[in-house]
Write a protein that holds these residues in place. Structure first.
Motif: not given
Length: 62
Positions: A30-53
């Protein structure tokens, strides 16, 4: 645009909370899924560095 920003904020807050709950319950999947989904949200917002982390953290949790 406001609707998108507000909806994004709600999604961000929900995913943050899901991640905290997953960690409290020692649920790595569940932690992995939430982090991955949060990363997708950041990528959509153009925050690529944070999304990659976040993606790297999601992989580490899995």
């Amino acid at each position: 645009m406001r609707r998108t920003a507000f909806g994004g904020r709600l999604a961000h807050d929900a995913l943050q909370r899901a991640g905290r709950l997953a960690e409290q319950r020692h649920d790595a999947r569940a932690a992995s899924l939430s982090l991955g989904s949060l990363g997708e949200l950041y990528a959509t917002a153009g925050r690529r560095t944070e999304a990659a982390m976040l993606a790297a953290q999601a992989i580490f949790q899995a």
